[in-house]
Scaffold this motif. Structure first.
Motif, PDB file in Angstrom:
ATOM      1  N   VAL A  34       0.850  -1.195   0.000  1.00 40.76           N
ATOM      2  CA  VAL A  34       0.000   0.000   0.000  1.00 40.76           C
ATOM      3  C   VAL A  34       0.884   1.242   0.000  1.00 40.76           C
ATOM      4  CG1 VAL A  34      -1.788   1.270   1.240  1.00 40.76           C
ATOM      5  CG2 VAL A  34      -1.814  -1.237   1.234  1.00 40.76           C
ATOM      6  N   LEU A  35       0.540   2.203  -0.838  1.00 43.93           N
ATOM      7  CA  LEU A  35       1.342   3.435  -0.921  1.00 43.93           C
ATOM      8  C   LEU A  35       0.449   4.645  -1.172  1.00 43.93           C
ATOM      9  CD1 LEU A  35       4.218   4.673  -1.026  1.00 43.93           C
ATOM     10  CD2 LEU A  35       4.162   4.286  -3.499  1.00 43.93           C
ATOM     11  N   TRP A  36       0.636   5.671  -0.324  1.00 46.82           N
ATOM     12  CA  TRP A  36       0.000   6.972  -0.548  1.00 46.82           C
ATOM     13  C   TRP A  36       1.033   7.904  -1.194  1.00 46.82           C
ATOM     14  CZ3 TRP A  36      -5.092   8.150   0.506  1.00 46.82           C
ATOM     15  CH2 TRP A  36      -5.793   7.294   1.369  1.00 46.82           C
ATOM     16  N   ARG A  37       0.578   8.729  -2.141  1.00 51.55           N
ATOM     17  CA  ARG A  37       1.441   9.735  -2.761  1.00 51.55           C
ATOM     18  C   ARG A  37       0.721  11.082  -2.759  1.00 51.55           C
ATOM     19  NH1 ARG A  37       2.016   5.482  -6.573  1.00 51.55           N
ATOM     20  NH2 ARG A  37       4.117   4.557  -6.634  1.00 51.55           N
ATOM     21  N   ASP A  38       1.518  12.143  -2.648  1.00 52.45           N
ATOM     22  CA  ASP A  38       0.923  13.501  -2.764  1.00 52.45           C
ATOM     23  C   ASP A  38       0.868  13.892  -4.235  1.00 52.45           C
ATOM     24  OD1 ASP A  38       3.485  14.243  -3.511  1.00 52.45           O
ATOM     25  OD2 ASP A  38       3.967  15.188  -1.586  1.00 52.45           O
ATOM     26  N   GLY A  39       0.459  15.145  -4.493  1.00 53.14           N
ATOM     27  CA  GLY A  39       0.294  15.584  -5.867  1.00 53.14           C
ATOM     28  C   GLY A  39       1.578  15.573  -6.672  1.00 53.14           C
ATOM     29  N   GLY A  40       2.729  15.671  -5.988  1.00 54.41           N
ATOM     30  CA  GLY A  40       4.000  15.656  -6.684  1.00 54.41           C
ATOM     31  C   GLY A  40       4.567  14.267  -6.866  1.00 54.41           C
ATOM     32  N   GLY A  41       3.806  13.236  -6.474  1.00 58.19           N
ATOM     33  CA  GLY A  41       4.253  11.857  -6.621  1.00 58.19           C
ATOM     34  C   GLY A  41       5.131  11.359  -5.491  1.00 58.19           C
ATOM     35  N   THR A  72      -2.675  17.165   7.143  1.00 60.08           N
ATOM     36  CA  THR A  72      -2.757  18.388   7.959  1.00 60.08           C
ATOM     37  C   THR A  72      -2.299  19.621   7.191  1.00 60.08           C
ATOM     38  OG1 THR A  72      -0.530  17.948   8.809  1.00 60.08           O
ATOM     39  CG2 THR A  72      -2.398  17.088  10.093  1.00 60.08           C
ATOM     40  N   ASN A  73      -1.671  19.416   6.049  1.00 67.00           N
ATOM     41  CA  ASN A  73      -1.145  20.520   5.242  1.00 67.00           C
ATOM     42  C   ASN A  73      -2.149  20.884   4.159  1.00 67.00           C
ATOM     43  OD1 ASN A  73       0.304  22.327   3.721  1.00 67.00           O
ATOM     44  ND2 ASN A  73       2.092  20.990   3.460  1.00 67.00           N
ATOM     45  N   ARG A  74      -2.727  22.084   4.280  1.00 64.95           N
ATOM     46  CA  ARG A  74      -3.767  22.494   3.335  1.00 64.95           C
ATOM     47  C   ARG A  74      -3.210  22.790   1.936  1.00 64.95           C
ATOM     48  NH1 ARG A  74      -8.816  23.944   5.235  1.00 64.95           N
ATOM     49  NH2 ARG A  74      -9.089  23.648   7.483  1.00 64.95           N
ATOM     50  N   SER A  75      -1.911  22.814   1.807  1.00 66.05           N
ATOM     51  CA  SER A  75      -1.338  23.039   0.472  1.00 66.05           C
ATOM     52  C   SER A  75      -1.396  21.780  -0.391  1.00 66.05           C
ATOM     53  CB  SER A  75       0.123  23.503   0.590  1.00 66.05           C
ATOM     54  OG  SER A  75       0.928  22.486   1.188  1.00 66.05           O
ATOM     55  N   VAL A  76      -1.682  20.642   0.241  1.00 67.85           N
ATOM     56  CA  VAL A  76      -1.834  19.397  -0.515  1.00 67.85           C
ATOM     57  C   VAL A  76      -3.173  19.449  -1.249  1.00 67.85           C
ATOM     58  CG1 VAL A  76      -2.023  16.885  -0.371  1.00 67.85           C
ATOM     59  CG2 VAL A  76      -0.436  18.105   1.131  1.00 67.85           C
ATOM     60  N   VAL A  77      -3.136  19.399  -2.573  1.00 66.72           N
ATOM     61  CA  VAL A  77      -4.364  19.577  -3.350  1.00 66.72           C
ATOM     62  C   VAL A  77      -4.948  18.253  -3.848  1.00 66.72           C
ATOM     63  CG1 VAL A  77      -3.798  21.912  -4.062  1.00 66.72           C
ATOM     64  CG2 VAL A  77      -3.020  19.964  -5.432  1.00 66.72           C
ATOM     65  N   ASN A  78      -4.129  17.188  -3.907  1.00 69.27           N
ATOM     66  CA  ASN A  78      -4.679  15.873  -4.263  1.00 69.27           C
ATOM     67  C   ASN A  78      -3.734  14.784  -3.760  1.00 69.27           C
ATOM     68  OD1 ASN A  78      -2.705  15.191  -6.466  1.00 69.27           O
ATOM     69  ND2 ASN A  78      -3.680  16.973  -7.435  1.00 69.27           N
ATOM     70  N   VAL A  79      -4.285  13.583  -3.572  1.00 68.48           N
ATOM     71  CA  VAL A  79      -3.491  12.431  -3.127  1.00 68.48           C
ATOM     72  C   VAL A  79      -3.898  11.216  -3.964  1.00 68.48           C
ATOM     73  CG1 VAL A  79      -3.163  13.238  -0.747  1.00 68.48           C
ATOM     74  CG2 VAL A  79      -5.165  11.846  -1.338  1.00 68.48           C
ATOM     75  N   THR A  80      -2.989  10.233  -3.992  1.00 70.55           N
ATOM     76  CA  THR A  80      -3.243   8.984  -4.704  1.00 70.55           C
ATOM     77  C   THR A  80      -3.000   7.814  -3.748  1.00 70.55           C
ATOM     78  OG1 THR A  80      -2.548   9.933  -6.806  1.00 70.55           O
ATOM     79  CG2 THR A  80      -2.584   7.532  -6.658  1.00 70.55           C
ATOM     80  N   CYS A  81      -3.928   6.874  -3.775  1.00 68.91           N
ATOM     81  CA  CYS A  81      -3.781   5.623  -3.009  1.00 68.91           C
ATOM     82  C   CYS A  81      -3.579   4.496  -4.021  1.00 68.91           C
ATOM     83  CB  CYS A  81      -5.015   5.365  -2.152  1.00 68.91           C
ATOM     84  SG  CYS A  81      -5.040   3.731  -1.353  1.00 68.91           S
ATOM     85  N   ARG A 122      -7.258   8.359  -7.255  1.00 67.46           N
ATOM     86  CA  ARG A 122      -6.800   9.725  -6.974  1.00 67.46           C
ATOM     87  C   ARG A 122      -7.964  10.541  -6.426  1.00 67.46           C
ATOM     88  NH1 ARG A 122      -6.583  14.447 -10.031  1.00 67.46           N
ATOM     89  NH2 ARG A 122      -4.825  15.850  -9.562  1.00 67.46           N
ATOM     90  N   LEU A 123      -7.668  11.339  -5.402  1.00 64.33           N
ATOM     91  CA  LEU A 123      -8.718  12.169  -4.797  1.00 64.33           C
ATOM     92  C   LEU A 123      -8.256  13.618  -4.742  1.00 64.33           C
ATOM     93  CD1 LEU A 123     -11.490  12.237  -3.257  1.00 64.33           C
ATOM     94  CD2 LEU A 123     -10.116  12.111  -1.159  1.00 64.33           C
ATOM     95  N   PRO A 124      -8.990  14.557  -5.436  1.00 65.75           N
ATOM     96  CA  PRO A 124      -8.674  15.994  -5.321  1.00 65.75           C
ATOM     97  C   PRO A 124      -9.062  16.494  -3.926  1.00 65.75           C
ATOM     98  CG  PRO A 124     -10.020  15.496  -7.263  1.00 65.75           C
ATOM     99  CD  PRO A 124     -10.057  14.292  -6.392  1.00 65.75           C
ATOM    100  N   LEU A 125      -8.256  17.411  -3.378  1.00 66.39           N
ATOM    101  CA  LEU A 125      -8.535  17.944  -2.039  1.00 66.39           C
ATOM    102  C   LEU A 125      -8.746  19.449  -2.076  1.00 66.39           C
ATOM    103  CD1 LEU A 125      -5.956  15.969   0.119  1.00 66.39           C
ATOM    104  CD2 LEU A 125      -8.399  15.621  -0.018  1.00 66.39           C
ATOM    105  N   SER A 126      -9.181  19.990  -3.180  1.00 68.36           N
ATOM    106  CA  SER A 126      -9.345  21.441  -3.293  1.00 68.36           C
ATOM    107  C   SER A 126     -10.503  21.919  -2.437  1.00 68.36           C
ATOM    108  CB  SER A 126      -9.610  21.818  -4.765  1.00 68.36           C
ATOM    109  OG  SER A 126     -10.751  21.129  -5.238  1.00 68.36           O
ATOM    110  N   GLY A 127     -10.292  23.061  -1.768  1.00 69.44           N
ATOM    111  CA  GLY A 127     -11.365  23.729  -1.026  1.00 69.44           C
ATOM    112  C   GLY A 127     -11.653  23.137   0.334  1.00 69.44           C
ATOM    113  N   TRP A 128     -10.723  22.417   0.955  1.00 67.98           N
ATOM    114  CA  TRP A 128     -11.038  21.904   2.288  1.00 67.98           C
ATOM    115  C   TRP A 128     -10.413  22.781   3.361  1.00 67.98           C
ATOM    116  CZ3 TRP A 128      -7.390  19.646   5.754  1.00 67.98           C
ATOM    117  CH2 TRP A 128      -6.073  19.555   5.266  1.00 67.98           C
TER     118      TRP A 128
END
Length: 454
Positions: A392-399, A426-435, A448-454
């Motif tokens: 299992v691996l989570w990645r931020d928008g930059g991979g 916890t970092n609102r600058s993260v705009v999307n993540v991938t599982c 992939r899940l977009p996190l815009s506007g949270w």
């Protein structure tokens, strides 16, 4: 003197009470069984007998034979006739009531075609009105197995393995190795396994130096029957045979296969030799039972594991060159693991080992989100239907990899894995993540899940 009458009355009452406690009820009796266990061989009949004491007819009584539960009898006789409909499953048609000395209270139960499951304790109960007595009879079931066969596996540098095999024993036998001078030799490994027929299969391995000139024997002993069977091998003769200097090779890399596909296990004899007259055996951890056995080019079904019946076929296209491929149809999770391919001739076997990795690619991950009281975001990624357990691996928008908060794996009844992993953002600058979930063979599924506007 005034107290004498009362004293006498108490004494009389005590005497009467003593008499009442010591005089036996007219219906009282006891039951005895044989002092020693009854020994019976598998396939033969056993006669269990018990005796009513004092000796008298039992024709007016109820007599029942049972194992552990009186309400699950093997047979019941009441007033001289068998009671129908009470017989426990497994003994119908196999038990017979005998009354050679019924007038003297001796009754017997004959059990036909004894099998290992009959081993153990039996009870014989006589009942007259509300009073009953019973005795136990111990039945010892025994079977003398086949004559042992010793073969050599993998003659190589420094040492060889001698494997002593036999089947059809009960109870579990003892195995003894001896050298030329009668000295006891210690087994390297022991495998005593109960077969589908309830009898023990024996596979004992002894490791010796391959430059020994010894004659070595393997004895298998049934303690109940006090009988043994023995096999002897002269090592120098066996080490001069055709296969002693050969080797078997198989695939060097794991064989990757998805559930439901066919598995192909190929092994080669080197140097090339005609394997038509050889025994070729594919096994798991032990020699018996086998995944598949081919003898003189024909399938030998008698030693095949139940889970492989009807699923295996040998493709002998190059059998004259010592190359055979076993095809296992419809791969399942239980097929995962190591296999051994053995070529055998004149009691000498060479083997190759190969690894099968069964895979199942699960469902596309599903991500859900929840805003916590402190304003952080908790993401939950779930998927099911994986084998083996996926990475299992989570990645931020930059991979970049992001450590998960937790990972949980649950194996379903079919053996497939359910996965649930949590990520705390916890970092609102993260705009999307991938599982993503992946298998060792490179198979991967991601969401992939977009996190815009949270």
């Amino acid at each position: 003197m005034a107290d004498c009458p009362g004293y006498s009355l108490s004494g009389v009452a005590a005497s009467l009470l003593f008499i009442l406690l010591t005089v036996k009820h007219p219906d009282e009796f006891r039951v005895t069984g044989p002092a020693l266990p009854v020994l019976a061989k598998v396939g033969e009949d056993a006669l269990l007998t018990c005796q009513l004491l004092p000796r008298r007819t039992a024709a007016h009584m109820e007599v029942r034979w049972y194992r552990s539960d009186p309400d699950a009898p093997l047979i019941v006789h009441r007033h001289g006739a068998q009671v129908a409909g009470l017989q426990v499953e497994g003994y119908r048609g196999r038990v017979e009531w005998t009354e050679d000395s019924a007038d003297e209270g001796s009754v017997s139960l004959r059990i036909r075609q004894i099998h290992p499951g009959d081993d153990g304790q039996y009870w014989c109960r006589f009942q007259e009105g509300d009073y009953w007595g019973e005795a136990s009879v111990l039945l010892q079931v025994a079977a003398l197995g086949s004559s042992p066969n010793i073969h050599i596996e993998g003659p190589g540098e420094g040492e060889v393995q001698l494997v002593c095999i036999s089947q059809g024993w009960f109870p579990e036998p003892g195995v003894y190795w001896e050298g030329s001078w009668g000295e006891k030799l210690l087994s390297f490994s022991e495998n005593h396994m109960l077969g589908e027929d309830g009898l023990f299969y024996v596979e004992d391995t002894l490791v010796v130096r391959n430059d020994t000139s010894e004659t070595i024997s393997c004895s298998i002993y049934n303690r109940d029957l006090k009988e043994a069977k023995e096999a002897t091998i002269v090592l120098p003769e066996k080490l001069q045979t055709e296969l002693a200097t050969s080797r078997v090779t198989g695939p060097s890399q794991p064989i990757l296969v998805r559930i439901g596909e066919n598995i192909e296990l190929t092994c080669h004899l080197s140097p090339q030799a005609d394997a038509q007259s050889m025994e070729v055996r594919w096994v798991r951890s032990h020699y018996y039972p086998a995944v598949h056995v081919s003898v003189d080019g024909a399938h030998w079904a008698g030693e095949q594991m139940a889970e492989y019946r009807g699923r295996t076929v040998v493709m002998p296209d190059a059998i004259h060159e010592g190359k055979l491929t076993l095809q296992i149809h419809d791969a399942r999770i239980s097929d995962d693991g190591e296999y051994r391919c053995l070529f055998g001739k004149d009691g000498v076997y060479q083997e190759a080992r190969m690894d099968v990795q069964v895979m199942a690619v699960g469902s596309t991950p599903h991500i859900t989100q929840e805003v916590l009281k402190d304003g952080s975001m908790q993401l939950r990624c779930a998927s099911h239907g994986w084998f083996p357990r996926p990475h299992v691996l989570w990645r931020d928008g930059g991979g970049r990899a992001v450590p998960s908060l937790s990972e949980a794996f649950h194996q379903e009844s079919q053996g497939l894995f359910q996965v649930e992993t949590l990520l705390l953002v916890t970092n609102r600058s993260v705009v999307n993540v991938t599982c993503s979930l992946s298998l060792p063979g490179g198979e991967e599924k991601a969401a992939r899940l977009p996190l815009s506007g949270w």
